[in-house]
Every structure is written in C-alpha cells, then in structure tokens.
Design a protein around this motif. Sequence first.
Motif, PDB file in Angstrom:
ATOM      1  N   ILE A 166       0.844  -1.250   0.107  1.00  8.86           N
ATOM      2  CA  ILE A 166      -0.096   0.016   0.088  1.00  8.86           C
ATOM      3  C   ILE A 166       0.942   1.169   0.187  1.00  8.86           C
ATOM      4  O   ILE A 166       1.930   1.190   0.497  1.00  8.86           O
ATOM      5  CB  ILE A 166      -0.912   0.107   0.999  1.00  8.86           C
ATOM      6  N   GLN A 167       0.514   2.238  -0.673  1.00  9.16           N
ATOM      7  CA  GLN A 167       1.198   3.367  -0.885  1.00  9.16           C
ATOM      8  C   GLN A 167       0.725   4.446   0.331  1.00  9.16           C
ATOM      9  O   GLN A 167      -0.377   4.691   0.755  1.00  9.16           O
ATOM     10  CB  GLN A 167       1.076   4.155  -2.127  1.00  9.16           C
ATOM     11  N   ILE A 168       1.707   5.270   0.997  1.00  4.95           N
ATOM     12  CA  ILE A 168       1.686   6.091   2.167  1.00  4.95           C
ATOM     13  C   ILE A 168       2.203   7.425   1.606  1.00  4.95           C
ATOM     14  O   ILE A 168       2.814   7.566   0.927  1.00  4.95           O
ATOM     15  CB  ILE A 168       1.997   5.787   3.381  1.00  4.95           C
ATOM     16  N   SER A 169       1.586   8.278   2.314  1.00  4.78           N
ATOM     17  CA  SER A 169       1.743   9.895   1.836  1.00  4.78           C
ATOM     18  C   SER A 169       3.331  10.335   2.029  1.00  4.78           C
ATOM     19  O   SER A 169       3.843  10.932   1.031  1.00  4.78           O
ATOM     20  CB  SER A 169       0.937  10.884   2.482  1.00  4.78           C
ATOM     21  N   LYS A 170       3.811  10.027   2.930  1.00  5.92           N
ATOM     22  CA  LYS A 170       5.434  10.250   3.099  1.00  5.92           C
ATOM     23  C   LYS A 170       5.932   9.169   4.318  1.00  5.92           C
ATOM     24  O   LYS A 170       5.413   8.486   4.718  1.00  5.92           O
ATOM     25  CB  LYS A 170       5.387  11.678   3.870  1.00  5.92           C
ATOM     26  N   ALA A 171       7.399   9.218   4.334  1.00 10.69           N
ATOM     27  CA  ALA A 171       7.930   8.437   5.340  1.00 10.69           C
ATOM     28  C   ALA A 171       7.745   8.504   6.591  1.00 10.69           C
ATOM     29  O   ALA A 171       7.316   9.668   7.057  1.00 10.69           O
ATOM     30  CB  ALA A 171       9.649   8.725   5.285  1.00 10.69           C
ATOM     31  N   LEU A 172       7.736   7.493   7.325  1.00  9.60           N
ATOM     32  CA  LEU A 172       7.327   7.562   8.789  1.00  9.60           C
ATOM     33  C   LEU A 172       8.740   8.045   9.651  1.00  9.60           C
ATOM     34  O   LEU A 172       9.599   7.429   9.570  1.00  9.60           O
ATOM     35  CB  LEU A 172       7.074   6.278   9.431  1.00  9.60           C
ATOM     36  N   PRO A 173       8.574   9.311  10.310  1.00  5.82           N
ATOM     37  CA  PRO A 173       9.652   9.900  10.916  1.00  5.82           C
ATOM     38  C   PRO A 173       9.857   9.130  12.260  1.00  5.82           C
ATOM     39  O   PRO A 173       8.957   8.580  12.937  1.00  5.82           O
ATOM     40  CB  PRO A 173       9.138  11.041  11.198  1.00  5.82           C
ATOM     41  N   SER A 174      11.089   8.666  12.629  1.00  2.76           N
ATOM     42  CA  SER A 174      11.401   7.938  13.643  1.00  2.76           C
ATOM     43  C   SER A 174      13.071   8.277  13.987  1.00  2.76           C
ATOM     44  O   SER A 174      13.950   7.943  13.295  1.00  2.76           O
ATOM     45  CB  SER A 174      11.357   6.481  13.413  1.00  2.76           C
ATOM     46  N   VAL A 175      13.091   8.576  15.421  1.00  6.09           N
ATOM     47  CA  VAL A 175      14.424   9.091  15.807  1.00  6.09           C
ATOM     48  C   VAL A 175      15.551   7.852  15.731  1.00  6.09           C
ATOM     49  O   VAL A 175      16.455   8.172  15.392  1.00  6.09           O
ATOM     50  CB  VAL A 175      14.374   9.632  17.191  1.00  6.09           C
ATOM     51  N   VAL A 176      14.964   6.828  16.269  1.00  3.85           N
ATOM     52  CA  VAL A 176      15.824   5.710  16.292  1.00  3.85           C
ATOM     53  C   VAL A 176      16.234   5.110  14.913  1.00  3.85           C
ATOM     54  O   VAL A 176      17.604   5.003  14.752  1.00  3.85           O
ATOM     55  CB  VAL A 176      14.988   4.516  16.983  1.00  3.85           C
ATOM     56  N   ALA A 177      15.251   5.110  13.954  1.00  3.48           N
ATOM     57  CA  ALA A 177      15.454   4.358  12.666  1.00  3.48           C
ATOM     58  C   ALA A 177      16.204   5.370  11.832  1.00  3.48           C
ATOM     59  O   ALA A 177      17.233   4.976  11.165  1.00  3.48           O
ATOM     60  CB  ALA A 177      14.100   4.311  11.908  1.00  3.48           C
ATOM     61  N   GLU A 178      16.400   6.741  12.275  1.00  7.97           N
ATOM     62  CA  GLU A 178      16.925   7.827  11.323  1.00  7.97           C
ATOM     63  C   GLU A 178      18.360   8.017  11.874  1.00  7.97           C
ATOM     64  O   GLU A 178      19.325   9.069  11.411  1.00  7.97           O
ATOM     65  CB  GLU A 178      16.159   9.126  11.282  1.00  7.97           C
ATOM     66  N   ALA A 179      18.809   7.432  13.115  1.00  6.15           N
ATOM     67  CA  ALA A 179      19.978   7.722  13.756  1.00  6.15           C
ATOM     68  C   ALA A 179      21.086   7.346  13.056  1.00  6.15           C
ATOM     69  O   ALA A 179      20.880   6.238  12.271  1.00  6.15           O
ATOM     70  CB  ALA A 179      20.015   6.995  15.118  1.00  6.15           C
ATOM     71  N   PRO A 180      22.373   8.042  12.923  1.00  7.35           N
ATOM     72  CA  PRO A 180      23.239   7.532  11.879  1.00  7.35           C
ATOM     73  C   PRO A 180      23.957   5.989  12.239  1.00  7.35           C
ATOM     74  O   PRO A 180      24.200   5.702  13.682  1.00  7.35           O
ATOM     75  CB  PRO A 180      24.509   8.487  12.333  1.00  7.35           C
ATOM     76  N   THR A 181      23.966   5.243  11.439  1.00 10.52           N
ATOM     77  CA  THR A 181      24.321   3.678  11.715  1.00 10.52           C
ATOM     78  C   THR A 181      25.850   3.703  11.093  1.00 10.52           C
ATOM     79  O   THR A 181      26.154   3.994  10.010  1.00 10.52           O
ATOM     80  CB  THR A 181      23.545   2.776  10.846  1.00 10.52           C
ATOM     81  N   PRO A 182      26.607   2.870  12.014  1.00 11.50           N
ATOM     82  CA  PRO A 182      27.978   2.812  11.561  1.00 11.50           C
ATOM     83  C   PRO A 182      27.833   1.724  10.325  1.00 11.50           C
ATOM     84  O   PRO A 182      27.319   0.959  10.642  1.00 11.50           O
ATOM     85  CB  PRO A 182      28.753   2.390  13.004  1.00 11.50           C
ATOM     86  N   GLY A 183      29.036   1.983   9.667  1.00  6.46           N
ATOM     87  CA  GLY A 183      29.181   1.141   8.382  1.00  6.46           C
ATOM     88  C   GLY A 183      29.729  -0.336   9.200  1.00  6.46           C
ATOM     89  O   GLY A 183      30.308  -0.486  10.223  1.00  6.46           O
ATOM     90  N   PRO A 184      29.845  -1.295   8.300  1.00  6.98           N
ATOM     91  CA  PRO A 184      30.131  -2.714   8.950  1.00  6.98           C
ATOM     92  C   PRO A 184      31.692  -2.610   9.052  1.00  6.98           C
ATOM     93  O   PRO A 184      32.260  -3.179  10.221  1.00  6.98           O
ATOM     94  CB  PRO A 184      29.986  -3.430   7.728  1.00  6.98           C
ATOM     95  N   SER A 185      32.686  -1.978   8.626  1.00  6.54           N
ATOM     96  CA  SER A 185      33.903  -1.807   8.904  1.00  6.54           C
ATOM     97  C   SER A 185      34.287  -1.148  10.326  1.00  6.54           C
ATOM     98  O   SER A 185      35.197  -1.485  11.051  1.00  6.54           O
ATOM     99  CB  SER A 185      34.817  -1.060   7.708  1.00  6.54           C
ATOM    100  N   GLU A 186      33.133  -0.521  10.939  1.00  4.85           N
ATOM    101  CA  GLU A 186      33.488   0.102  12.011  1.00  4.85           C
ATOM    102  C   GLU A 186      32.905  -0.763  13.405  1.00  4.85           C
ATOM    103  O   GLU A 186      32.879  -0.362  14.368  1.00  4.85           O
ATOM    104  CB  GLU A 186      32.592   1.564  12.131  1.00  4.85           C
ATOM    105  N   LEU A 187      32.402  -1.904  12.849  1.00  3.79           N
ATOM    106  CA  LEU A 187      31.869  -2.929  13.980  1.00  3.79           C
ATOM    107  C   LEU A 187      33.072  -3.560  14.556  1.00  3.79           C
ATOM    108  O   LEU A 187      33.822  -4.005  14.006  1.00  3.79           O
ATOM    109  CB  LEU A 187      30.750  -3.755  13.174  1.00  3.79           C
ATOM    110  N   ASN A 188      32.636  -3.645  16.088  1.00  3.94           N
ATOM    111  CA  ASN A 188      33.806  -4.540  16.597  1.00  3.94           C
ATOM    112  C   ASN A 188      33.098  -5.686  16.908  1.00  3.94           C
ATOM    113  O   ASN A 188      32.350  -5.969  17.800  1.00  3.94           O
ATOM    114  CB  ASN A 188      34.042  -3.702  18.072  1.00  3.94           C
ATOM    115  N   ILE A 189      33.283  -6.916  16.010  1.00  2.00           N
ATOM    116  CA  ILE A 189      32.700  -8.081  16.154  1.00  2.00           C
ATOM    117  C   ILE A 189      33.164  -9.095  17.304  1.00  2.00           C
ATOM    118  O   ILE A 189      32.193  -9.621  17.951  1.00  2.00           O
ATOM    119  CB  ILE A 189      33.044  -9.056  14.744  1.00  2.00           C
ATOM    120  N   THR A 190      34.221  -8.827  17.776  1.00  2.34           N
ATOM    121  CA  THR A 190      34.726  -9.554  18.867  1.00  2.34           C
ATOM    122  C   THR A 190      34.169  -8.917  20.234  1.00  2.34           C
ATOM    123  O   THR A 190      33.911  -9.701  21.157  1.00  2.34           O
ATOM    124  CB  THR A 190      36.281  -9.526  19.050  1.00  2.34           C
TER     125      THR A 190
END
Length: 417
Positions: A166-190
Amino acid sequence: MMGQRQHVVLLIFSAFLLFQTSNAHNITRLLAKHPSLSTFNHYLTLTHLAPEINRRTTITVLALDNAAMSSLLDKNPSIYTIKNILSLHVLLDYFGAKKLHQIRNGTALAATMFQATGVAPGVSGFVNITDFKGGKVGFGAEDNGGSLNSFFVKSVEELPYNISVIQISKALPSVVAEAPTPGPSELNITGIMSAHGCKVFADTLLANPESMRTYEDNVNGGLTVFCPMDDPFKAFLPKYKNLTASKKASFLEFFGVPVYQSLSMLKSNNGLMNTLATDGASKFDFTVQNEGEEVTLKTRVNTVKITGTLIDEQPVAIYTIDKVLMPKELFKAALSPAPAPAPEEAADAPKGSKSKTKSKSKTKSKAAPTPDSDSPAESPDDDPADQVADDDNAAMCFGAERLAVVGLSFLLVFFLL
C-alpha cells in the motif's frame, strides 16, 4: 475416455503448480509495474531488504512514491540508515485496503522488520495504524510521540493474506531509525561476541592475528559468524591447544562464512555451506538443516544448534551455538562400540571364532596410528549419537520423498493409459 483422463492429469498438474506458487511473491516484480515507486523499489534492492521481504509471508509493505523518497534522500543518510528507515515500512502482518478500514477499536500496533532485527529498543520498531472517521487511515512510528502524520493513499498490490503493498503519503519519522548507523568496517565483532556470552571464543580469535585478519577482511563484503558459548568452548580449549598453528587458524576460520546469512535465510535453506577456512581441497564445510524454527549445523563429527542472534544487520550476522562445531578435516567421530552378541549366538559359535576375532582385533589395534598434535582428535562421546540420529532422520525423509514421487508417477501413468 482418453480425453477425460488427460483432462484430469492436467488438473492435477495445475493444482500442483498452484500449490508450489501460492505462497510465492517477488516485491521487486510487483513494484516494477508502478513507475512512480521506482526509487523505493531501487532502494529495497540496494539495501538487500527485497530478498528478506520475499522470504516472509503475511507481510505489508508501506511504499513511498518517488517524491517522498526524494525528501528522504535529501537528508543524505548512509545506506545503512536508509535500510533501517525502510525496514520500519515493512509490517509483519497483512493489512489490505479492506482490513485497514475494519481495524478493531479503530487502532492497531504492528511490529516491523526494523523491530525484528533487535536493533530497535522498546517500542521504537512498532507502527501505529489508526482508522479515522471519514475513511482516512493514519500511520506513525510508535516512538514519534503518537504523531500520525502519514496517510493511506491507495492499495498498490494485494495477494490476500500473503503480501499487501500500500502507498502512504510520506516516510514515517523515527528518531531511532534515522540515527546514524556505523558502517560494517566500524563494527567490533569480537566486542559484540564478548558482551553476549562468547568471550572465550572472541579472546581466542583475537589471540590469532591471522584468523582475526581473515574475519576483518570479510566484514564489508558479507560475514556470518557462529560463535560457541563460553562454557562449551572453555571445555574444548585443551583439544584446541593440541592443534598445530596452521590448524588452529583453520579451526577458528571454520566458524565464519564469507557471505551474509540472515536468520530467515538460514531457516529457508538446507545444504552445504563453505566457510572462511574453505580452500580448494580443504573443504572445511558444514551442512545447514532446519526444522520449523530450529536451525542446526552439522559435520560428520557432530551437530550443533543455533541458540541466539547477537546481530543480524546486512552485511554482518553473528549467532550463538550451543556446542563447538568440529570440522571433519581436524577431528574424527568416536566410533560407537559394536553390540555384544546375544548369549545363545555366543554359545552356538565355533570355538575358533573367538581367537580369530581376537587376532583381527589385535591386527587392527596394531595398525592404528598413535594420536599426536597433527592427527585428528576424537570428538566427545555424545556427538556421534547426534550424527547417527540426524543421518537416520535424513534417510527416512529421503525415503518418504522417493515414495511420494514414485506414487505420483504411477498415478500419472494410470491416467495417461
């Protein structure tokens, strides 16, 4: 008569095809029919959300037209943040146009694919849907202070109770979803493993620079890790320490797969999987098997079960396993002891057979190599039992499948005669 039988066969074949395809959908193809949603469709592919949507059933996609996507992209979010935002627009329930106007009590709270990743804390991964008077339906992220500022535009595609777009009029704003997400190379897997019950494995990996570098080199391109929990890996350490340096590296790399595998992908696929240790003749692979919600990993030595998810974000996924999975290239399964002969059989056996058996036993014992650090170590006693049980189950399933195919073949031949 012949025509009637052929007609029946055709009906059976058509029903079979319908059964095979009734639960299938392809979000990319569905959206391709609608040029106004082309940007949204492009980013579902770019963020690898499209395959995830295709693997799920009973799902609703809140599509954004090109103008709404342009407003979203004007903020220059990273591709990883875009993935979080768009995953908030994938509801894990079916809402067709009719159901939207029949919501009980006028409002519903729907879980989303963003919530299912485990990244969204609290209720931030849920979407509020409210049916207003006059037929207007509003949507809003639950962490947006209850604001419903995006509205239902139209139904795009519906495959009842499977997928609704279904089409909605605009994107759903969310502080958590819109927060800057680190790239995979910045992940500390250990660091992630250490903080969630896999510290012994993580420390062992960090102590082996060669293997650690192999893991790090694969993070950006896609990496899936199966880390043993602390207690079983701690108990296994004496065996690990008996390996040579090169075998230690291969063993540690065996727990990593050089592609991203979400949990839903693992649940929908059975078969062999290569690892970071796979290199030409050195297979170092294992078999993925799933039954319902349970996913197991299996070698000729033992079988382990996935018990939890530490992170599942394209292109990295890390899962916990309940035991140490042992590659057949480094370890051997302990042989189950042969069953003792029944008393009456032993009494009837010729006298010479006992000494003959003993002689054979001596010869076999003499030929057996003395175990050292380079030879395969024996697995724990309980693991071969798991292996035998799995082989029996696989054989039974395979036999049942063959029986079904043969039965269907006879049925078709009968109708064709």
